[in-house]
Scaffold this motif. Sequence first.
Motif, PDB file in Angstrom:
ATOM      1  N   VAL A 320       0.810  -1.222   0.000  1.00  0.00           N
ATOM      2  CA  VAL A 320       0.000   0.000   0.000  1.00  0.00           C
ATOM      3  C   VAL A 320       0.850   1.282   0.000  1.00  0.00           C
ATOM      4  N   LEU A 321       1.884   1.326   0.819  1.00  0.00           N
ATOM      5  CA  LEU A 321       2.674   2.568   0.893  1.00  0.00           C
ATOM      6  C   LEU A 321       3.402   2.878  -0.418  1.00  0.00           C
ATOM      7  N   LEU A 324       0.869   4.077  -3.045  1.00  0.00           N
ATOM      8  CA  LEU A 324       0.372   5.439  -2.824  1.00  0.00           C
ATOM      9  C   LEU A 324       1.397   6.482  -3.273  1.00  0.00           C
ATOM     10  N   PRO A 379       0.949  11.558  -3.951  1.00  0.00           N
ATOM     11  CA  PRO A 379      -0.175  10.627  -4.066  1.00  0.00           C
ATOM     12  C   PRO A 379      -0.921  10.831  -5.387  1.00  0.00           C
TER      13      PRO A 379
END
Lengths: 433, 271
Positions: A320-321, A324, A379
Amino acid sequence: MAKQVSRFGQWAIARELCWRKRQQVRVVMTALRLVFPLVLVGTLADLVNRSWLESTGYYYQTLHVTSWLLRRTRLQQGVLLVQTGALGLAVLGVAFAVSYLLIARVTRQTSDRLMGGGLAVLALQFLNVNPATLRAGRPLDWTAMNLGLTGLALGIAIGLLIGNLYGWSVKRWSQPSDVVIRPLTLGTLGVLLTALLGVLWLMRAPLGSTTGLTAWLRGPLTGASGWGSLLGVSVLNGGLAWLGVLSPLPSTPQQAAMAAQNLATVLETNSWRLPHPLTGQTILQPYANMGGTGMTLGLLVAIFLVTHNATQRHIGWLSVLPVLGNFNAPLLVGLPVILSPILWLPFLLAPAACLSLSSLCLALHWVPASAYAFAVGTPGPLISYLGTGGALSALGLASINLVLSTAIYYPFVKWAAIAEQRVHEEAISDAKL
Amino acid sequence: MRSFNHYWSLGIILALICLLSVPGLCWHSQQIRAARATYRSAMAPVILVPGSSATQNRFNQLVKELNTQTKTQHSLLRVEVKTNNQLVYSGAIRRGDRQPFIVIGFQNRADGLTNIRKQAAWFTIAFRALQKTYHFNHFSAMGHSNGGLILTLFMENAMAKTGAHADRLMTIASPFNLEEANPKVDTPMFTQLVAGRQHLSKDLVVYSLAGSQSYTGDGIVPFDSVDRGKYIFQKQVKSFTQITVSGANANHANLPENQQIVRLIRQDLLD
């Protein structure tokens, strides 16, 4: 769950299962999962380096890192060490694992498997020497560790080649007089052969070949300033990433010149009628590349919308990081998207749809084109907002694109989860037999 | 309950996107300011200002000479500022020329403190007009004699308001203390230039060239007056270099055609 699947879905799942039953594919998929931790750590280090520690990074600029972070240069050196080490080892690891697993299917001898894996690593090293350092009395520069994610496809290819050749030799020489004699002989011949190929490769001036390949790949990008050519760039980027070449195509001087002219127009005339409204920077990057190549942010959101997909969710949480921050390598390797037929279509379709919708909105002057250079690690949905100097319409379009790409990915992710479950069930039943 | 469990992870992802976007949203206004501050236009002209009595045609020979020595041919635009602030143009900037020469001369080209101050104000008018037409935001400049004083006055008093950045400044035999030969006497011009020195850009690279026909000056400007430039630029700008030229064509009027100075202009002002 299977009852809800459409006919096209059932067909896609069947094709995926058929594809994944192939020995070579199964081996590559297993090898990719094996190197996932290395890819994850290397990508996280890359994210930290480029978005926190370099002047073009998103957090570097927005959080004014230089004003509070001490010993930044030293820290950057450490992070680069982790990044280069992890990603370099992932490339070598995938070559070793593919070769090892291929040989494991034809012999139970550990020495054969290890020898085959080692030969694959050696072959990769031989092909990646910096010829400029090939001088007597000077240390040799092995570039295999510096290949980064771009080398993953090369690692797979070398692993397949060596593994299959070794496997073929083992089949031909199935009953050696001694368990050690076969790996010793094949290993010696293999080292000699790879050394010979390496020397021949170096004599053919590999730098020229590399430059030629790069020029060929960069060709479509040169001056891409229309919907058609940008679509071509998007498909090429996606296709290469699907094959395992995980670094995006580099920007060309023409692209940089167009970006500079766009920025000049905004700053000098305060007008958002840009001379080059359709370029990689104005459309592809802010509207069709959220999460990385293939609108991977849409894929991530789709994973969390689907039920009964524990493996996908697990990979999703771990990735996820990076995703993003638009670093999608862990997700592409972990799921995997690489060489997965079921995810190939949305991987190309989602960015193409977002690109087309955004081009239309831009042509109708509903949103301004992005002119400000985007900071690395921004992002995904925010890139267009910052690139247009704070246009809410751009943020709105980016959100619509995210929803659109999620909707495109959703059924395919669901089908991929079903295919994964069936592969798992078949593996369990095979093990019981 | 199942639905809640199903969607909470999605909520976390969306919340993370929002959280990571906060620094960008707060930084947004600074981003535009930073982009404007660091932006440099493709065109960066070299502005030439002649000394008193000389017209805007003063550097025709110099530009011709420079163009024979460089690979890139630089176009030449001449501007004369009339006493009623009207601008008269001759020559042209070639399309695509990123470093053209622009000579700014004045109808009233008389010497004297009051006139130099007026000429600095006229220079600002011409500069703003050129900036509006050609959309450049950085430049290099060369001033011969009082032309150097006009450029220094402009950089101290008016340049900040134009939003432009000066990359390099070359003054040739500029009398920062006018014609005063006595090192113990400070003229009002020198006092004014020293008082405004803190407004000079920290990124500016300055070269001060002096001619040495005799041991005390170039025949018109005393060496000490040129040397006074160090009190204006030193420890204020990025770098300050003083060069003394002697030999043939080292007298005040001939300095722009001096081969050593032509080479220095080509080397230090042109890219």
